[in-house]
Design a protein around this motif. Structure first.
Motif, PDB file in Angstrom:
ATOM      1  N   ASP A 157       0.854  -1.188   0.000  1.00  0.00           N
ATOM      2  CA  ASP A 157       0.000   0.000   0.000  1.00  0.00           C
ATOM      3  C   ASP A 157       0.891   1.240   0.000  1.00  0.00           C
ATOM      4  N   ILE A 158       0.595   2.191  -0.875  1.00  0.00           N
ATOM      5  CA  ILE A 158       1.334   3.456  -0.919  1.00  0.00           C
ATOM      6  C   ILE A 158       0.331   4.593  -0.919  1.00  0.00           C
ATOM      7  N   ASP A 159       0.536   5.546  -0.036  1.00  0.00           N
ATOM      8  CA  ASP A 159      -0.298   6.744   0.018  1.00  0.00           C
ATOM      9  C   ASP A 159       0.607   7.958  -0.157  1.00  0.00           C
ATOM     10  N   LEU A 160       0.525   8.590  -1.325  1.00  0.00           N
ATOM     11  CA  LEU A 160       1.338   9.754  -1.665  1.00  0.00           C
ATOM     12  C   LEU A 160       0.414  10.960  -1.794  1.00  0.00           C
ATOM     13  N   PRO A 161       0.443  11.898  -0.855  1.00  0.00           N
ATOM     14  CA  PRO A 161      -0.519  13.008  -0.887  1.00  0.00           C
ATOM     15  C   PRO A 161      -0.395  13.905  -2.118  1.00  0.00           C
ATOM     16  N   ALA A 162       0.821  14.152  -2.605  1.00  0.00           N
ATOM     17  CA  ALA A 162       1.032  15.032  -3.758  1.00  0.00           C
ATOM     18  C   ALA A 162       2.428  14.805  -4.301  1.00  0.00           C
ATOM     19  N   LEU A 163       2.618  15.173  -5.576  1.00  0.00           N
ATOM     20  CA  LEU A 163       3.922  15.032  -6.221  1.00  0.00           C
ATOM     21  C   LEU A 163       4.146  16.222  -7.147  1.00  0.00           C
ATOM     22  N   TYR A 164       5.283  16.907  -6.936  1.00  0.00           N
ATOM     23  CA  TYR A 164       5.696  18.007  -7.806  1.00  0.00           C
ATOM     24  C   TYR A 164       7.169  17.796  -8.164  1.00  0.00           C
ATOM     25  N   PRO A 165       7.545  18.015  -9.431  1.00  0.00           N
ATOM     26  CA  PRO A 165       8.906  17.682  -9.880  1.00  0.00           C
ATOM     27  C   PRO A 165      10.022  18.342  -9.084  1.00  0.00           C
ATOM     28  N   GLN A 166       9.842  19.543  -8.597  1.00  0.00           N
ATOM     29  CA  GLN A 166      10.923  20.261  -7.931  1.00  0.00           C
ATOM     30  C   GLN A 166      10.669  20.460  -6.440  1.00  0.00           C
ATOM     31  N   ARG A 167       9.765  19.665  -5.869  1.00  0.00           N
ATOM     32  CA  ARG A 167       9.460  19.810  -4.448  1.00  0.00           C
ATOM     33  C   ARG A 167       9.757  18.521  -3.704  1.00  0.00           C
ATOM     34  N   SER A 168       9.947  18.651  -2.394  1.00  0.00           N
ATOM     35  CA  SER A 168      10.094  17.466  -1.558  1.00  0.00           C
ATOM     36  C   SER A 168       8.754  16.745  -1.455  1.00  0.00           C
ATOM     37  N   LEU A 169       8.818  15.481  -1.106  1.00  0.00           N
ATOM     38  CA  LEU A 169       7.587  14.702  -0.993  1.00  0.00           C
ATOM     39  C   LEU A 169       7.713  13.720   0.156  1.00  0.00           C
ATOM     40  N   SER A 170       6.576  13.249   0.613  1.00  0.00           N
ATOM     41  CA  SER A 170       6.537  12.230   1.658  1.00  0.00           C
ATOM     42  C   SER A 170       5.434  11.246   1.331  1.00  0.00           C
ATOM     43  N   ALA A 171       5.578  10.021   1.803  1.00  0.00           N
ATOM     44  CA  ALA A 171       4.602   8.977   1.525  1.00  0.00           C
ATOM     45  C   ALA A 171       4.607   7.960   2.654  1.00  0.00           C
ATOM     46  N   GLN A 172       3.497   7.263   2.803  1.00  0.00           N
ATOM     47  CA  GLN A 172       3.374   6.139   3.720  1.00  0.00           C
ATOM     48  C   GLN A 172       3.443   4.862   2.895  1.00  0.00           C
ATOM     49  N   VAL A 173       4.329   3.938   3.273  1.00  0.00           N
ATOM     50  CA  VAL A 173       4.531   2.708   2.515  1.00  0.00           C
ATOM     51  C   VAL A 173       4.392   1.523   3.461  1.00  0.00           C
ATOM     52  N   ARG A 174       3.494   0.604   3.108  1.00  0.00           N
ATOM     53  CA  ARG A 174       3.293  -0.599   3.924  1.00  0.00           C
ATOM     54  C   ARG A 174       3.341  -1.822   3.014  1.00  0.00           C
ATOM     55  N   GLY A 175       3.737  -2.952   3.550  1.00  0.00           N
ATOM     56  CA  GLY A 175       3.759  -4.170   2.770  1.00  0.00           C
ATOM     57  C   GLY A 175       4.413  -5.304   3.518  1.00  0.00           C
ATOM     58  N   ARG A 176       4.727  -6.358   2.765  1.00  0.00           N
ATOM     59  CA  ARG A 176       5.318  -7.559   3.370  1.00  0.00           C
ATOM     60  C   ARG A 176       6.271  -8.196   2.370  1.00  0.00           C
ATOM     61  N   PHE A 177       7.533  -8.203   2.710  1.00  0.00           N
ATOM     62  CA  PHE A 177       8.543  -8.863   1.892  1.00  0.00           C
ATOM     63  C   PHE A 177       8.468 -10.367   2.140  1.00  0.00           C
ATOM     64  N   VAL A 178       8.517 -11.168   1.062  1.00  0.00           N
ATOM     65  CA  VAL A 178       8.384 -12.623   1.190  1.00  0.00           C
ATOM     66  C   VAL A 178       9.435 -13.301   0.327  1.00  0.00           C
ATOM     67  N   SER A 179      10.118 -14.284   0.902  1.00  0.00           N
ATOM     68  CA  SER A 179      11.061 -15.123   0.156  1.00  0.00           C
ATOM     69  C   SER A 179      11.179 -16.455   0.858  1.00  0.00           C
ATOM     70  N   ASP A 180      10.692 -17.504   0.190  1.00  0.00           N
ATOM     71  CA  ASP A 180      10.737 -18.849   0.749  1.00  0.00           C
ATOM     72  C   ASP A 180      10.023 -18.842   2.106  1.00  0.00           C
ATOM     73  N   THR A 181      10.701 -19.258   3.195  1.00  0.00           N
ATOM     74  CA  THR A 181      10.062 -19.281   4.516  1.00  0.00           C
ATOM     75  C   THR A 181      10.286 -17.986   5.286  1.00  0.00           C
ATOM     76  N   LEU A 182      10.906 -16.996   4.650  1.00  0.00           N
ATOM     77  CA  LEU A 182      11.219 -15.733   5.323  1.00  0.00           C
ATOM     78  C   LEU A 182      10.205 -14.670   4.935  1.00  0.00           C
ATOM     79  N   ALA A 183       9.762 -13.897   5.910  1.00  0.00           N
ATOM     80  CA  ALA A 183       8.835 -12.800   5.651  1.00  0.00           C
ATOM     81  C   ALA A 183       9.317 -11.558   6.391  1.00  0.00           C
ATOM     82  N   GLY A 184       9.028 -10.396   5.820  1.00  0.00           N
ATOM     83  CA  GLY A 184       9.435  -9.140   6.433  1.00  0.00           C
ATOM     84  C   GLY A 184       8.367  -8.077   6.312  1.00  0.00           C
ATOM     85  N   PRO A 185       7.451  -7.977   7.279  1.00  0.00           N
ATOM     86  CA  PRO A 185       6.454  -6.903   7.237  1.00  0.00           C
ATOM     87  C   PRO A 185       7.102  -5.550   7.501  1.00  0.00           C
ATOM     88  N   PHE A 186       6.582  -4.491   6.873  1.00  0.00           N
ATOM     89  CA  PHE A 186       7.128  -3.154   7.095  1.00  0.00           C
ATOM     90  C   PHE A 186       6.026  -2.108   7.012  1.00  0.00           C
TER      91      PHE A 186
END
Length: 414
Positions: A157-186
């Motif tokens: 899930d990504i929530d990006l409030p706004a994007l401008y080419p020459q401005r700073s930006l912030s976003a909330q990023v959530r998800g789950r990395f998965v590989s074989d028996t290993l998982a990494g929620p973030f």
């Protein structure tokens, strides 16, 4: 009379054309097909939308596409799939015919991006300076998936409030990395000084590593510079610090660690070399620093070369003269196998003139650490110890060679 007939015929033809045009425009799938065809030609892709499409012309024009697939012509694997893509474009952007990249909002439901297919497509594109769009109302991505070589990021899930080419930006990023028996929620807060290469990147939040029965929750902060070059995408000058806690049943061991180095993602693999690593622990977790590198795709490859500051007091006591020594312990560690570190690791450890070469499986060693107060004093590993002198039960042995196997325990030949 002829002029009247010609005018009447012209009016009939015009009305017929208008009816046909309205009928064509009234079918969103045809409008969507035309737009995707033109977009595909400009990008060198085949883009289709098999689901029901919608559009709106009043107010801010909107185009909604369902079951979208984008692939290189003839490619077996699409680089992008999505259940739903919604674009809201101001009239000024439409009239600009590509000269203005202002978009009000983008929404994506269940997009699936294949990294290897994306990079194959990128390799066919002519060199050009990327143009960053303006998203006045931002971007929302839900239930996304990124597929790499032997790994994936799910439930993105990504929530990006706004994007401008020459401005700073912030976003909330959530998800789950998965590989074989290993998982990494973030769950991370991300910030960029601007959306471009060499921009400053910052991340902070919670990340976990899970491989039952153990888990490793942590809070981390990361800074670096965005990289995009022929060697892949990634981050330069990474500085990462984390407060972590190893958990397994009743065992809970806190520690902190840091990483430094360049991160690269190329052909679906992630790697970091050269790598700087520092660990500060207590109880059964040693304090050490090392350098090396890792790569991660179908298999995890890891190598470290460094110093353990001192023998952890929670570990079994060393025999003399090693126990009384205040020297650090140089070590080398190598691993190639499954991402959960369950395959065989190789380690070389030294103190003064004493050297120990060992092989072990990390899950077995972790289980031994969990029961270190009740179990055997010998860790579950195979190895060879050589030392010029060893003191045991008041006896001094010289020229000692010790072979250890998990099955046979300890066999000594002075």
């Amino acid at each position: 009379m002829r002029r009247r007939n010609a005018l009447l015929i012209a009016l009939v033809v015009a009305l017929l054309l208008l009816v046909l045009a309205l009928r064509w425009v009234g079918q969103p799938s045809r409008v969507a097909g035309l737009i995707l065809s033109e977009a595909g030609k400009s990008l060198g892709l085949e883009i289709t939308a098999a689901g029901a499409s919608e559009y709106r012309l009043r107010g801010t024009p909107m185009l909604l596409l369902r079951d979208v697939v984008a692939r290189q012509p003839g490619a077996a694997t699409p680089l992008l799939r999505a259940e739903r893509i919604q674009l809201e474009l101001p009239w000024a952007t439409i009239r600009a015919a590509g000269n203005d990249l202002t978009v009000r909002r983008i929404e994506l439901d269940a997009p699936q991006l294949d990294i290897a297919a994306l990079q194959r497509w990128q390799a066919t594109r002519p060199p050009s300076k990327p143009r960053i769009p303006t998203l006045t109302e931002g971007l929302r991505l839900v239930r996304g998936r990124v597929i790499g070589d032997g790994w994936s990021i799910d439930a993105l899930d990504i929530d990006l409030p706004a994007l401008y080419p020459q401005r700073s930006l912030s976003a909330q990023v959530r998800g789950r990395f998965v590989s074989d028996t290993l998982a990494g929620p973030f769950d991370l807060e991300a910030a960029l000084t601007r959306p471009a290469a060499n921009a400053g990147l910052g991340l902070s939040g919670s990340v976990g590593v899970e491989s039952p029965p153990w888990s490793l929750p942590m809070r981390l902060t990361l800074s670096g510079l965005v990289h995009d070059g022929v060697d892949g995408m990634g981050v330069d000058i990474i500085r990462l610090g984390a407060v972590a806690r190893y958990r397994n049943g009743e065992t809970e061991l806190p520690f902190v660690f840091g990483l430094a180095g360049p991160l690269r993602m190329h052909s679906g693999e992630v790697g970091m070399s050269p790598l700087g690593f520092a660990l500060r622990g207590r109880d059964a977790i040693p304090s050490l620093h090392a350098h090396g590198g890792f790569s991660f795709g179908d298999l995890l490859t890891l190598r470290l070369d460094g110093l353990i500051a001192d023998w952890p007091k929670a570990w079994p006591a060393l025999p003399e003269p090693m126990e009384s020594s205040v020297s650090a312990l140089p070590f080398k560690y190598e691993y190639r196998g499954r991402p959960d570190l369950s395959d065989t690791s190789a380690m070389q450890l030294q103190r003064d003139a004493t050297r120990f070469d060992a092989s072990f499986r990390l899950p077995e060693v972790l289980a031994w650490i969990d029961a270190i107060d009740q179990g055997t004093p010998l860790p579950p590993l195979a190895g060879h110890l050589s030392t010029p002198r060893l003191e045991i039960a008041g006896a001094t042995l010289e020229g000692v060679e010790v072979d250890i196997t998990p099955a046979l325990g300890e066999a000594m030949s002075p």
